[in-house]
Design a protein around this motif. Structure first.
Motif, PDB file in Angstrom:
ATOM      1  N   ILE A  80       0.764  -1.230  -0.064  1.00  0.00           N
ATOM      2  CA  ILE A  80       0.029  -0.090   0.055  1.00  0.00           C
ATOM      3  C   ILE A  80       0.970   1.257   0.162  1.00  0.00           C
ATOM      4  N   TYR A  81       1.919   1.230   0.868  1.00  0.00           N
ATOM      5  CA  TYR A  81       2.672   2.332   0.741  1.00  0.00           C
ATOM      6  C   TYR A  81       3.515   2.544  -0.509  1.00  0.00           C
ATOM      7  N   ASN A  82       3.992   1.446  -1.010  1.00  0.00           N
ATOM      8  CA  ASN A  82       4.770   1.587  -2.312  1.00  0.00           C
ATOM      9  C   ASN A  82       3.687   2.052  -3.445  1.00  0.00           C
ATOM     10  N   VAL A  83       2.547   1.520  -3.357  1.00  0.00           N
ATOM     11  CA  VAL A  83       1.420   2.291  -4.612  1.00  0.00           C
ATOM     12  C   VAL A  83       1.185   3.509  -4.194  1.00  0.00           C
ATOM     13  N   LEU A  84       1.161   4.188  -3.050  1.00  0.00           N
ATOM     14  CA  LEU A  84       0.763   5.446  -2.639  1.00  0.00           C
ATOM     15  C   LEU A  84       2.217   6.243  -3.319  1.00  0.00           C
ATOM     16  N   VAL A  85       3.339   5.750  -2.932  1.00  0.00           N
ATOM     17  CA  VAL A  85       4.638   6.452  -3.264  1.00  0.00           C
ATOM     18  C   VAL A  85       4.485   6.770  -4.847  1.00  0.00           C
ATOM     19  N   TYR A  86       4.306   5.721  -5.518  1.00  0.00           N
ATOM     20  CA  TYR A  86       4.156   5.594  -6.934  1.00  0.00           C
ATOM     21  C   TYR A  86       3.050   6.534  -7.499  1.00  0.00           C
ATOM     22  N   ALA A  87       2.066   6.550  -6.939  1.00  0.00           N
ATOM     23  CA  ALA A  87       1.019   7.341  -7.309  1.00  0.00           C
ATOM     24  C   ALA A  87       1.473   9.000  -7.106  1.00  0.00           C
ATOM     25  N   MET A  88       2.184   9.301  -6.302  1.00  0.00           N
ATOM     26  CA  MET A  88       3.025  10.619  -6.149  1.00  0.00           C
ATOM     27  C   MET A  88       4.033  10.884  -6.970  1.00  0.00           C
ATOM     28  N   HIS A  89       4.740   9.883  -7.282  1.00  0.00           N
ATOM     29  CA  HIS A  89       5.895   9.929  -7.961  1.00  0.00           C
ATOM     30  C   HIS A  89       6.097   8.786  -9.110  1.00  0.00           C
ATOM     31  N   PRO A  90       5.114   9.030  -9.926  1.00  0.00           N
ATOM     32  CA  PRO A  90       5.263   7.849 -10.927  1.00  0.00           C
ATOM     33  C   PRO A  90       6.472   7.737 -11.740  1.00  0.00           C
ATOM     34  N   SER A  91       7.383   6.517 -12.076  1.00  0.00           N
ATOM     35  CA  SER A  91       8.359   6.520 -12.765  1.00  0.00           C
ATOM     36  C   SER A  91       8.463   4.844 -13.099  1.00  0.00           C
ATOM     37  N   THR A  92       9.204   4.862 -14.208  1.00  0.00           N
ATOM     38  CA  THR A  92       9.403   3.407 -14.610  1.00  0.00           C
ATOM     39  C   THR A  92      10.022   2.605 -13.548  1.00  0.00           C
ATOM     40  N   ALA A  93      11.118   3.234 -13.232  1.00  0.00           N
ATOM     41  CA  ALA A  93      11.814   2.428 -11.783  1.00  0.00           C
ATOM     42  C   ALA A  93      10.680   2.111 -10.958  1.00  0.00           C
ATOM     43  N   TYR A  94      10.123   2.610 -10.464  1.00  0.00           N
ATOM     44  CA  TYR A  94       9.040   2.388  -9.721  1.00  0.00           C
ATOM     45  C   TYR A  94       8.021   1.351 -10.002  1.00  0.00           C
ATOM     46  N   LEU A  95       7.818   1.203 -11.329  1.00  0.00           N
ATOM     47  CA  LEU A  95       6.724   0.284 -11.812  1.00  0.00           C
ATOM     48  C   LEU A  95       7.499  -1.112 -11.586  1.00  0.00           C
ATOM     49  N   TRP A  96       8.799  -1.020 -11.986  1.00  0.00           N
ATOM     50  CA  TRP A  96       9.867  -2.346 -11.936  1.00  0.00           C
ATOM     51  C   TRP A  96       9.561  -2.839 -10.640  1.00  0.00           C
ATOM     52  N   TYR A  97       9.770  -2.060  -9.515  1.00  0.00           N
ATOM     53  CA  TYR A  97      10.153  -1.931  -8.200  1.00  0.00           C
ATOM     54  C   TYR A  97       8.537  -2.648  -7.767  1.00  0.00           C
ATOM     55  N   LEU A  98       7.508  -2.211  -7.950  1.00  0.00           N
ATOM     56  CA  LEU A  98       6.265  -2.769  -7.792  1.00  0.00           C
ATOM     57  C   LEU A  98       6.027  -4.159  -8.210  1.00  0.00           C
ATOM     58  N   ALA A  99       6.342  -4.364  -9.624  1.00  0.00           N
ATOM     59  CA  ALA A  99       6.185  -5.767 -10.135  1.00  0.00           C
ATOM     60  C   ALA A  99       7.215  -6.517  -9.370  1.00  0.00           C
ATOM     61  N   PHE A 100       8.289  -6.264  -8.964  1.00  0.00           N
ATOM     62  CA  PHE A 100       9.233  -7.156  -8.220  1.00  0.00           C
ATOM     63  C   PHE A 100       8.569  -7.382  -6.847  1.00  0.00           C
ATOM     64  N   HIS A 101       8.078  -6.489  -6.284  1.00  0.00           N
ATOM     65  CA  HIS A 101       7.335  -6.900  -4.777  1.00  0.00           C
ATOM     66  C   HIS A 101       6.158  -7.817  -5.022  1.00  0.00           C
ATOM     67  N   ILE A 102       5.505  -7.691  -6.055  1.00  0.00           N
ATOM     68  CA  ILE A 102       4.371  -8.562  -6.351  1.00  0.00           C
ATOM     69  C   ILE A 102       4.581  -9.846  -6.691  1.00  0.00           C
ATOM     70  N   LEU A 103       5.913 -10.045  -7.410  1.00  0.00           N
ATOM     71  CA  LEU A 103       6.294 -11.265  -7.719  1.00  0.00           C
ATOM     72  C   LEU A 103       6.869 -11.989  -6.463  1.00  0.00           C
ATOM     73  N   ALA A 104       7.468 -11.206  -5.973  1.00  0.00           N
ATOM     74  CA  ALA A 104       8.254 -11.633  -4.504  1.00  0.00           C
ATOM     75  C   ALA A 104       7.220 -12.128  -3.538  1.00  0.00           C
ATOM     76  N   PHE A 105       5.956 -11.501  -3.590  1.00  0.00           N
ATOM     77  CA  PHE A 105       4.986 -12.026  -2.830  1.00  0.00           C
ATOM     78  C   PHE A 105       4.377 -13.412  -3.120  1.00  0.00           C
ATOM     79  N   CYS A 106       4.347 -13.537  -4.396  1.00  0.00           N
ATOM     80  CA  CYS A 106       3.826 -14.947  -4.929  1.00  0.00           C
ATOM     81  C   CYS A 106       5.000 -15.851  -4.629  1.00  0.00           C
ATOM     82  N   TYR A 107       6.161 -15.435  -4.755  1.00  0.00           N
ATOM     83  CA  TYR A 107       7.324 -16.348  -4.797  1.00  0.00           C
ATOM     84  C   TYR A 107       7.485 -16.953  -3.318  1.00  0.00           C
ATOM     85  N   PHE A 108       7.379 -15.985  -2.244  1.00  0.00           N
ATOM     86  CA  PHE A 108       7.430 -16.468  -1.027  1.00  0.00           C
ATOM     87  C   PHE A 108       5.952 -17.160  -0.582  1.00  0.00           C
TER      88      PHE A 108
END
Length: 178
Positions: free
Chosen positions: A22-50
């Motif tokens: 939730i925090y990271n989605v809010l940060v992305y909403a305030m400061h959208p960037s390609t790097a943050y999209l990759w970061y969010l995708a990584f976290h989603i995948l890491a959640f599924c992985y773990f």
């Protein structure tokens, strides 16, 4: 008591992961960037992985999905590297700050995609030796990319390098427990 402890432990872990998401989605909403999209995708995948690796996925997914996730851990390993390399490319502004590394981004993308596809076909125990070599190369590549960006005056690279300390420590602890 053991079941209650395990339920409490996983509820705590899941709560932290959801709060971070939730925090990271809010940060992305305030400061959208390609790097943050990759970061969010990584976290989603890491959640599924773990969720598959540590077994708490049965609290979220139907059993058939949890079984598929657990049986395809190597696939997730390759995709995690894919996301990390693409995040590093965007975050470190590789084209400008690490031009030598930037030349090899496409190679890493292709190798991780091919490795992910093969991991769905080839037995995991046959993929492990190749993956360990590739993971080592990707780690050295990622860390050197951060070092070069930092030396070239891109000071946010220090946070990227600090994150590698935790990644390597977590990986070492994870492998030690296995």
């Amino acid at each position: 008591k053991l079941v209650r402890f395990q339920d409490t432990f996983w509820a705590s872990i899941i709560s932290v992961l959801i709060a971070m998401a939730i925090y990271n989605v809010l940060v992305y909403a305030m400061h959208p960037s390609t790097a943050y999209l990759w970061y969010l995708a990584f976290h989603i995948l890491a959640f599924c992985y773990f969720s598959a690796l540590n077994g708490f996925g049965n609290l979220f997914w139907p059993q058939s999905i949890q079984i598929w996730l657990a049986q395809n851990i190597m696939f997730f390993n390759f995709i995690l590297i894919f996301f990390v390399v693409n995040f590093a490319n965007a975050f470190l502004e590789a084209k400008k700050n690490t031009p030598w590394h930037y030349k090899y981004i496409l190679h890493f993308r292709i190798i991780t995609a091919v490795g992910a596809l093969f991991s769905l076909i080839i037995a995991e125990y046959n993929m492990i030796p190749l993956f360990v070599i590739f993971q080592t190369l990707a780690t050295v590549y990622g860390i050197s990319m951060g070092v070069v960006a930092y030396k070239n005056g891109f000071t946010p690279a220090k946070y990227f390098l600090i994150s590698w300390i935790f990644t390597l420590a977590g990986g070492a602890v994870g492998m030690a427990t296995v």
